[in-house]
Enzyme design. Structure first.
Site, mmCIF file in Angstrom:
data_model
loop_
_atom_site.group_PDB
_atom_site.id
_atom_site.type_symbol
_atom_site.label_atom_id
_atom_site.label_comp_id
_atom_site.label_asym_id
_atom_site.label_seq_id
_atom_site.Cartn_x
_atom_site.Cartn_y
_atom_site.Cartn_z
ATOM 1 N N LYS A 277 7.619 0.863 0.719
ATOM 2 C CA LYS A 277 8.130 0.094 -0.435
ATOM 3 C C LYS A 277 9.412 0.694 -0.988
ATOM 4 O O LYS A 277 10.398 -0.004 -1.187
ATOM 5 C CB LYS A 277 7.107 0.084 -1.587
ATOM 6 C CG LYS A 277 5.850 -0.647 -1.350
ATOM 7 C CD LYS A 277 4.930 -0.560 -2.558
ATOM 8 C CE LYS A 277 4.492 0.832 -2.901
ATOM 9 N NZ LYS A 277 3.679 1.495 -1.875
ATOM 10 N N LYS B 85 0.839 -1.215 0.000
ATOM 11 C CA LYS B 85 0.000 0.000 0.000
ATOM 12 C C LYS B 85 0.870 1.260 0.000
ATOM 13 O O LYS B 85 2.027 1.214 0.449
ATOM 14 C CB LYS B 85 -0.940 -0.067 1.191
ATOM 15 C CG LYS B 85 -0.692 0.855 2.313
ATOM 16 C CD LYS B 85 -1.685 0.661 3.411
ATOM 17 C CE LYS B 85 -2.228 1.984 3.906
ATOM 18 N NZ LYS B 85 -1.235 2.994 4.267
ATOM 19 N N LYS C 15 3.803 8.419 -8.427
ATOM 20 C CA LYS C 15 4.543 9.429 -7.650
ATOM 21 C C LYS C 15 5.970 9.613 -8.179
ATOM 22 O O LYS C 15 6.588 10.652 -7.965
ATOM 23 C CB LYS C 15 4.649 8.987 -6.183
ATOM 24 C CG LYS C 15 3.506 9.482 -5.302
ATOM 25 C CD LYS C 15 3.852 9.310 -3.820
ATOM 26 C CE LYS C 15 3.994 7.855 -3.437
ATOM 27 N NZ LYS C 15 4.418 7.546 -2.111
ATOM 28 N N ASP D 94 -2.059 -0.566 -4.061
ATOM 29 C CA ASP D 94 -3.440 -0.348 -3.596
ATOM 30 C C ASP D 94 -4.444 -0.605 -4.699
ATOM 31 O O ASP D 94 -5.537 -1.088 -4.465
ATOM 32 C CB ASP D 94 -3.696 1.117 -3.197
ATOM 33 C CG ASP D 94 -2.722 1.638 -2.191
ATOM 34 O OD1 ASP D 94 -1.534 1.385 -2.357
ATOM 35 O OD2 ASP D 94 -3.167 2.317 -1.249
HETATM 36 P P1 ADP Z 1 5.983 3.843 -0.263
HETATM 37 O O1 ADP Z 1 7.040 3.726 -1.281
HETATM 38 O O2 ADP Z 1 5.387 2.522 0.118
HETATM 39 O O3 ADP Z 1 4.893 4.831 -0.652
HETATM 40 P P2 ADP Z 1 8.051 5.088 1.331
HETATM 41 O O4 ADP Z 1 9.150 4.112 1.185
HETATM 42 O O5 ADP Z 1 8.129 6.340 0.521
HETATM 43 O O6 ADP Z 1 6.636 4.407 1.094
HETATM 44 O O7 ADP Z 1 7.972 5.410 2.891
HETATM 45 C C1 ADP Z 1 7.047 6.340 3.436
HETATM 46 C C2 ADP Z 1 7.708 7.048 4.618
HETATM 47 O O8 ADP Z 1 7.931 6.112 5.665
HETATM 48 C C3 ADP Z 1 9.057 7.657 4.268
HETATM 49 O O9 ADP Z 1 9.155 8.958 4.804
HETATM 50 C C4 ADP Z 1 10.067 6.702 4.908
HETATM 51 O O10 ADP Z 1 11.244 7.332 5.345
HETATM 52 C C5 ADP Z 1 9.275 6.144 6.091
HETATM 53 N N1 ADP Z 1 9.724 4.788 6.464
HETATM 54 C C6 ADP Z 1 9.585 3.652 5.735
HETATM 55 N N2 ADP Z 1 10.117 2.599 6.385
HETATM 56 C C7 ADP Z 1 10.624 3.067 7.563
HETATM 57 C C8 ADP Z 1 11.313 2.475 8.685
HETATM 58 N N3 ADP Z 1 11.570 1.169 8.729
HETATM 59 N N4 ADP Z 1 11.690 3.291 9.710
HETATM 60 C C9 ADP Z 1 11.415 4.622 9.673
HETATM 61 N N5 ADP Z 1 10.776 5.232 8.653
HETATM 62 C C10 ADP Z 1 10.371 4.477 7.596
HETATM 63 MG MG MG Z 2 7.146 4.635 -3.133
#
Ligand code: ADP
Ligand code: MG
Length: 301
Positions: free
Chosen positions: A28, A23, A54, A140
């Site tokens: 991810k 999601k 994005k 999602d």
């Molecule tokens: P997605 O790609 O699934 O949309 P992101 O990788 O961009 O999500 O992560 C969303 C936010 O959560 C980011 O700001 C990231 O730094 C934070 N985040 C993800 N995993 C962790 C973790 N293990 N510890 C701290 N922050 C995290």
């Molecule tokens: Mg992402």
């Protein structure tokens, strides 16, 4: 700016294509970028392929900078040469972003179909002598475009990033339905769940129970960590920004498990009634622990 694209010499290497779903906002891109960085440090040739409108999958591999997407380039020029859409990131990682349509117009998955076709037509994976292509896919939305890496058997193994939050599990369960649907037609199979922001206690118990119910496994538990926040703010992966940290060790362990992973399976998603009952059971259990009615090893809050 397009950076130098080095076409490395072809060797006898076997390309492993994997897809990371989950999601939005679940972690991810963070997990994928650290995985790519760890695999590159192990000496592998890696391409990270962002499949999220994005288009921010690869920016921590490139000091926080964004790259033009394949759909952007198509819109500007009418056609795209692969070498104009591939950018070099940390430790030689090849970075690609499929991009998405203009907001409010068309299918958000369209970019993935276009991008994958383009790189395939131009034989990019073979020419670059890649060991890994890692697709970072928004999970999602269940529509044709987002299913491409699974449906066409492009990726062989799918991993899903999930926390113990119900909406993350709900998205993972939907993904399992998609994998199950295409599994008889040569689609990708499920390698397991990467449990993000899961340190132990009831969070671990919830994820462990979900994987047991759906015929899969947890590949790696990744704790929530301020090191990740700090690295992201500096525009880097944790592997690059803080290579000796405990969190970097976790991502290296994940990379070793991905390297060793051979056999993926067809998951058994829960149907809506089963999922509701499963969630209800956990709700009752957590409530009982909060009220001090029971003490459960798996449900310490
Ligand atoms: P997605 O790609 O699934 O949309 P992101 O990788 O961009 O999500 O992560 C969303 C936010 O959560 C980011 O700001 C990231 O730094 C934070 N985040 C993800 N995993 C962790 C973790 N293990 N510890 C701290 N922050 C995290
Ligand atoms: Mg992402």
């Amino acid at each position: 700016m397009v950076t130098r694209l080095v076409v490395k010499k072809k060797k006898e290497r076997k390309l492993k294509q994997i897809a990371i779903y989950g999601k939005g906002g679940i972690g991810k891109s963070t997990t994928t970028s650290n995985l790519s960085a760890a695999l590159a440090d192990m000496g592998y040739r890696v391409m990270q392929f962002g499949c999220d409108p994005k288009a921010d999958s690869t920016n921590t591999l490139r000091d926080g900078s964004y790259i033009p997407t394949i759909l952007d380039l198509l819109r500007e020029n009418g056609r795209v040469e692969a070498r104009d859409a591939i950018f070099e990131g940390y430790n030689g990682i090849y970075c690609v972003e499929s991009g998405g349509p203009s907001p409010g117009v068309g299918c958000a998955g369209r970019g993935i179909i276009t991008a994958v076709q383009l790189l395939k037509q131009q034989n990019v994976f073979e020419e670059l002598g890649l060991d890994y292509v890692i697709y970072d896919v928004l999970g999602d939305v269940v529509c044709g475009g987002f299913a491409v890496p699974i449906r066409e058997g492009i990726a062989k193994h799918v991993f899903t990033v999930s926390s113990s939050d119900f909406m993350a599990i709900y998205a993972a369960n939907n993904l399992f339905k998609g994998i199950q649907k295409y599994s008889n037609a040569g689609g990708a199979l499920l390698g397991g769940v990467i449990a993000n922001s899961v340190s132990g206690g009831y969070q671990k118990a919830i994820v462990d129970d979900f994987v047991a119910q759906t015929n899969t496994q947890v590949l790696q538990y990744v704790p929530r960590s301020i090191t990740v926040t700090q690295s992201e703010l500096s525009g880097k992966t944790t592997i690059e920004a803080d290579p000796t940290s405990d969190q970097a060790k976790v991502y290296r362990e994940l990379a070793k498990r991905v390297e060793a992973h051979e056999v993926s399976v067809t998951p058994k998603p829960l149907d809506p009634r089963e999922l509701r009952e499963w969630a209800g059971k956990w709700s009752d259990q957590i409530l009982a622990v909060e009220r001090g009615e029971v003490r459960s090893a798996g449900a310490q809050i």
